[in-house]
Each structure stands twice: as structure tokens, then as C-alpha cells.
Design a protein around this motif. Structure first.
Motif, PDB file in Angstrom:
ATOM      1  N   ALA A  58      25.868  11.282  47.719  1.00 11.12           N
ATOM      2  CA  ALA A  58      26.952  11.246  46.647  1.00 11.12           C
ATOM      3  C   ALA A  58      28.585  11.056  47.313  1.00 11.12           C
ATOM      4  CB  ALA A  58      27.132  12.648  46.071  1.00 11.12           C
ATOM      5  N   ALA A  59      29.183  10.394  46.977  1.00 13.88           N
ATOM      6  CA  ALA A  59      30.562  10.154  47.350  1.00 13.88           C
ATOM      7  C   ALA A  59      31.714   9.913  46.444  1.00 13.88           C
ATOM      8  CB  ALA A  59      30.446   8.982  48.680  1.00 13.88           C
ATOM      9  N   PRO A  60      32.717   9.665  46.705  1.00 17.60           N
ATOM     10  CA  PRO A  60      33.825   9.339  45.621  1.00 17.60           C
ATOM     11  C   PRO A  60      33.322   7.941  45.072  1.00 17.60           C
ATOM     12  CG  PRO A  60      35.064  10.053  47.681  1.00 17.60           C
ATOM     13  CD  PRO A  60      33.663   9.613  47.897  1.00 17.60           C
ATOM     14  N   ARG A  61      33.516   7.930  43.792  1.00 21.84           N
ATOM     15  CA  ARG A  61      32.909   6.760  42.878  1.00 21.84           C
ATOM     16  C   ARG A  61      33.089   5.528  43.666  1.00 21.84           C
ATOM     17  NH1 ARG A  61      32.955   8.093  36.690  1.00 21.84           N
ATOM     18  NH2 ARG A  61      32.806  10.305  36.767  1.00 21.84           N
ATOM     19  N   ALA A  62      34.223   5.243  44.147  1.00 20.38           N
ATOM     20  CA  ALA A  62      34.406   3.837  44.703  1.00 20.38           C
ATOM     21  C   ALA A  62      33.607   3.530  45.967  1.00 20.38           C
ATOM     22  CB  ALA A  62      35.908   3.593  45.015  1.00 20.38           C
ATOM     23  N   GLN A  63      33.240   4.686  46.632  1.00 20.44           N
ATOM     24  CA  GLN A  63      32.439   4.692  48.027  1.00 20.44           C
ATOM     25  C   GLN A  63      30.880   5.046  47.811  1.00 20.44           C
ATOM     26  OE1 GLN A  63      34.635   7.074  50.651  1.00 20.44           O
ATOM     27  NE2 GLN A  63      36.561   5.841  50.476  1.00 20.44           N
ATOM     28  N   ALA A  64      30.240   5.082  46.424  1.00 18.31           N
ATOM     29  CA  ALA A  64      29.099   5.601  46.355  1.00 18.31           C
ATOM     30  C   ALA A  64      28.035   4.680  47.099  1.00 18.31           C
ATOM     31  CB  ALA A  64      28.801   5.637  44.936  1.00 18.31           C
ATOM     32  N   THR A  65      27.293   5.262  47.604  1.00 20.44           N
ATOM     33  CA  THR A  65      26.052   4.609  48.320  1.00 20.44           C
ATOM     34  C   THR A  65      25.102   3.935  47.209  1.00 20.44           C
ATOM     35  OG1 THR A  65      24.910   6.459  48.926  1.00 20.44           O
ATOM     36  CG2 THR A  65      26.335   5.458  50.551  1.00 20.44           C
ATOM     37  N   GLU A  66      24.261   2.925  47.761  1.00 22.96           N
ATOM     38  CA  GLU A  66      23.238   2.345  46.883  1.00 22.96           C
ATOM     39  C   GLU A  66      21.933   3.476  46.717  1.00 22.96           C
ATOM     40  OE1 GLU A  66      23.319  -0.598  45.436  1.00 22.96           O
ATOM     41  OE2 GLU A  66      25.388  -0.736  45.916  1.00 22.96           O
ATOM     42  N   TRP A  67      21.444   3.379  45.776  1.00 21.01           N
ATOM     43  CA  TRP A  67      20.141   4.026  45.521  1.00 21.01           C
ATOM     44  C   TRP A  67      18.917   3.824  46.205  1.00 21.01           C
ATOM     45  CZ3 TRP A  67      20.181   8.628  42.819  1.00 21.01           C
ATOM     46  CH2 TRP A  67      20.947   8.717  41.963  1.00 21.01           C
ATOM     47  N   ALA A  68      18.364   4.518  46.971  1.00 23.50           N
ATOM     48  CA  ALA A  68      17.119   4.132  47.939  1.00 23.50           C
ATOM     49  C   ALA A  68      16.015   4.964  47.113  1.00 23.50           C
ATOM     50  CB  ALA A  68      17.155   4.769  49.277  1.00 23.50           C
ATOM     51  N   GLU A  69      14.823   4.575  47.173  1.00 21.44           N
ATOM     52  CA  GLU A  69      13.813   5.067  46.605  1.00 21.44           C
ATOM     53  C   GLU A  69      12.506   5.331  47.447  1.00 21.44           C
ATOM     54  OE1 GLU A  69      13.107   2.835  43.037  1.00 21.44           O
ATOM     55  OE2 GLU A  69      11.178   1.944  43.844  1.00 21.44           O
ATOM     56  N   ALA A  70      11.751   6.243  47.387  1.00 21.00           N
ATOM     57  CA  ALA A  70      10.386   6.529  48.093  1.00 21.00           C
ATOM     58  C   ALA A  70       9.292   6.898  47.129  1.00 21.00           C
ATOM     59  CB  ALA A  70      10.556   7.637  48.879  1.00 21.00           C
ATOM     60  N   PRO A  71       8.076   6.416  47.388  1.00 18.26           N
ATOM     61  CA  PRO A  71       7.081   6.831  46.340  1.00 18.26           C
ATOM     62  C   PRO A  71       6.690   8.339  46.351  1.00 18.26           C
ATOM     63  CG  PRO A  71       6.138   5.900  48.531  1.00 18.26           C
ATOM     64  CD  PRO A  71       7.721   5.814  48.651  1.00 18.26           C
ATOM     65  N   MET A  72       6.357   8.725  45.101  1.00 20.18           N
ATOM     66  CA  MET A  72       5.773  10.013  44.848  1.00 20.18           C
ATOM     67  C   MET A  72       4.174   9.868  44.725  1.00 20.18           C
ATOM     68  SD  MET A  72       8.758  11.717  42.259  1.00 20.18           S
ATOM     69  CE  MET A  72       8.007  13.369  42.655  1.00 20.18           C
ATOM     70  N   ALA A  73       3.638  11.002  45.076  1.00 15.90           N
ATOM     71  CA  ALA A  73       2.088  10.995  44.986  1.00 15.90           C
ATOM     72  C   ALA A  73       1.620  12.019  44.347  1.00 15.90           C
ATOM     73  CB  ALA A  73       1.471  10.755  46.138  1.00 15.90           C
ATOM     74  N   SER A  74       0.476  12.202  43.741  1.00 14.46           N
ATOM     75  CA  SER A  74      -0.276  13.379  43.097  1.00 14.46           C
ATOM     76  C   SER A  74      -1.090  13.787  44.015  1.00 14.46           C
ATOM     77  CB  SER A  74      -0.433  13.144  41.916  1.00 14.46           C
ATOM     78  OG  SER A  74      -1.051  14.590  41.194  1.00 14.46           O
ATOM     79  N   ASN A  90      25.521  14.573  56.934  1.00 12.66           N
ATOM     80  CA  ASN A  90      25.906  15.736  56.253  1.00 12.66           C
ATOM     81  C   ASN A  90      26.452  15.389  55.081  1.00 12.66           C
ATOM     82  OD1 ASN A  90      26.219  18.582  55.562  1.00 12.66           O
ATOM     83  ND2 ASN A  90      28.150  18.456  57.013  1.00 12.66           N
ATOM     84  N   GLY A  91      26.411  16.011  53.764  1.00 12.23           N
ATOM     85  CA  GLY A  91      27.090  15.876  52.684  1.00 12.23           C
ATOM     86  C   GLY A  91      26.180  15.764  51.503  1.00 12.23           C
ATOM     87  N   ARG A  92      26.607  15.689  50.504  1.00 17.61           N
ATOM     88  CA  ARG A  92      26.049  15.939  49.108  1.00 17.61           C
ATOM     89  C   ARG A  92      25.191  14.865  48.895  1.00 17.61           C
ATOM     90  NH1 ARG A  92      27.381  19.757  45.105  1.00 17.61           N
ATOM     91  NH2 ARG A  92      29.215  21.066  45.795  1.00 17.61           N
ATOM     92  N   TYR A  93      23.944  15.078  48.225  1.00 17.23           N
ATOM     93  CA  TYR A  93      22.952  13.948  47.845  1.00 17.23           C
ATOM     94  C   TYR A  93      22.714  14.244  46.311  1.00 17.23           C
ATOM     95  CZ  TYR A  93      21.956  12.730  52.589  1.00 17.23           C
ATOM     96  OH  TYR A  93      22.091  12.124  53.936  1.00 17.23           O
ATOM     97  N   GLU A  94      22.357  13.188  45.841  1.00 18.59           N
ATOM     98  CA  GLU A  94      21.922  13.318  44.344  1.00 18.59           C
ATOM     99  C   GLU A  94      20.498  12.569  44.316  1.00 18.59           C
ATOM    100  OE1 GLU A  94      25.170  12.037  41.882  1.00 18.59           O
ATOM    101  OE2 GLU A  94      24.987  10.052  42.726  1.00 18.59           O
ATOM    102  N   TYR A  95      19.729  12.984  43.454  1.00 20.96           N
ATOM    103  CA  TYR A  95      18.258  12.571  43.279  1.00 20.96           C
ATOM    104  C   TYR A  95      17.897  12.559  41.984  1.00 20.96           C
ATOM    105  CZ  TYR A  95      16.319  17.296  43.441  1.00 20.96           C
ATOM    106  OH  TYR A  95      15.915  18.504  43.087  1.00 20.96           O
ATOM    107  N   THR A  96      17.131  11.762  41.507  1.00 24.64           N
ATOM    108  CA  THR A  96      16.353  11.616  40.196  1.00 24.64           C
ATOM    109  C   THR A  96      15.178  11.157  40.620  1.00 24.64           C
ATOM    110  OG1 THR A  96      16.525  10.804  38.106  1.00 24.64           O
ATOM    111  CG2 THR A  96      16.887   9.153  39.710  1.00 24.64           C
TER     112      THR A  96
END
Length: 154
Positions: A58-74, A90-96
């Protein structure tokens, strides 16, 4: 309505963790660690599911980084899915968490089950050929001629 649209249905994602007060407070970790995300993911029916955890710093809107993804498994084969991503700085991350039915994997699972018990699968093979043609057409529209050729050779 087509059979494919009837099969999509609703994929349910709930109980995503870690979280504190539904995301109101930050989950704390240390730079260099890996954050493991879990969620209960399920869908009515027998469709094979695919899930990913998407994250970005997470960063200020003008500098937000691209989303990356990793597989999930069961890993236990139940509704609990798990995936992780590295906390590189270091810093805040957001995930979904995102999940959807995998129609090709569902088709291969169903046809294997029928072949294993000696059932006639001619109609399923026609269904698979139609699926490949539809994917080839999508690849053609996206300008991927190598993918089209590879799919139509199958």
C-alpha cells in the motif's frame, strides 16, 4: 441459459485470515517474513476451484504498486485454502483472495472418473473439443496465434 453459465454459480470466500476487526486494524509482521493467508472457499457442486491471494504494498494512490498474486491450495482437501506471499520491505500491504471454477480441470476430472469405470465418453470428448475451440477463438481475438495453433492441434 447455457450449461456453462448454470455451472458458474456462486463461489463463496469467507473467514479470511489473518485479520483484525474486519480489516480495521493492521496485522503486524516483520520485513523478510512470509505472510500466510487462509480462507474458507467453497462452491455448490463438483467443480474444481482455483484460488489466489493477490497483494501489493500500500502506498499513496499516485504511487500504488501493481498487484501480484500467488496460488492458494487446499492441502487437506477440504474448504480451507492457504497461500502466502513475501513481505519484501517495511510498510503496509493490502491483500485479497479470489477464487473461481476451473472448467477444464473439472472436465478432465469428470471424464477420468467415467473412463475409469468404463463408461462411453464420446459426448464428453465433443464437449472438450468445443471448449478447446472456444479457447482458441479467445486466443485468436487476443492476438496469440501460437496458442491458437497449439490448441487446435490437440
Amino acid at each position: 441459459m447455457s450449461e456453462r453459465n448454470e455451472r458458474i454459480g456462486s463461489t463463496v470466500i469467507e473467514n479470511v485470515r489473518p485479520e483484525l476487526d474486519a480489516g480495521r486494524w493492521a496485522v503486524k509482521r516483520v520485513e523478510g517474513e512470509t505472510l500466510t493467508v487462509q480462507a474458507d472457499i467453497f462452491k455448490e457442486g463438483h467443480d474444481v476451484l482455483v484460488a489466489v491471494v493477490r497483494w501489493r504494498q500500500a502506498a499513496p494512490r499516485a504511487q500504488a504498486t501493481e498487484w501480484a498474486e500467488a496460488p492458494m491450495a487446499s492441502p487437506k482437501g477440504n474448504d480451507l485454502w492457504e497461500g502466502s506471499f513475501p513481505l519484501l520491505s517495511n510498510g503496509r500491504y493490502e491483500y485479497t483472495v479470489e477464487a473461481w471454477p476451473d472448467f477444464f480441470a473439472t472436465w478432465t476430472t469428470e471424464i477420468k472418473r467415467k473412463v475409469d469405470v468404463g463408461r462411453d465418453v464420446r459426448s464428453e470428448l465433443l464437449e472438450g473439443a468445443a471448449m478447446l475451440r472456444a479457447h482458441a477463438e479467445r486466443a485468436r481475438l487476443q492476438g496469440n496465434p501460437d496458442d491458437v495453433e497449439r490448441m487446435l492441434k490437440a
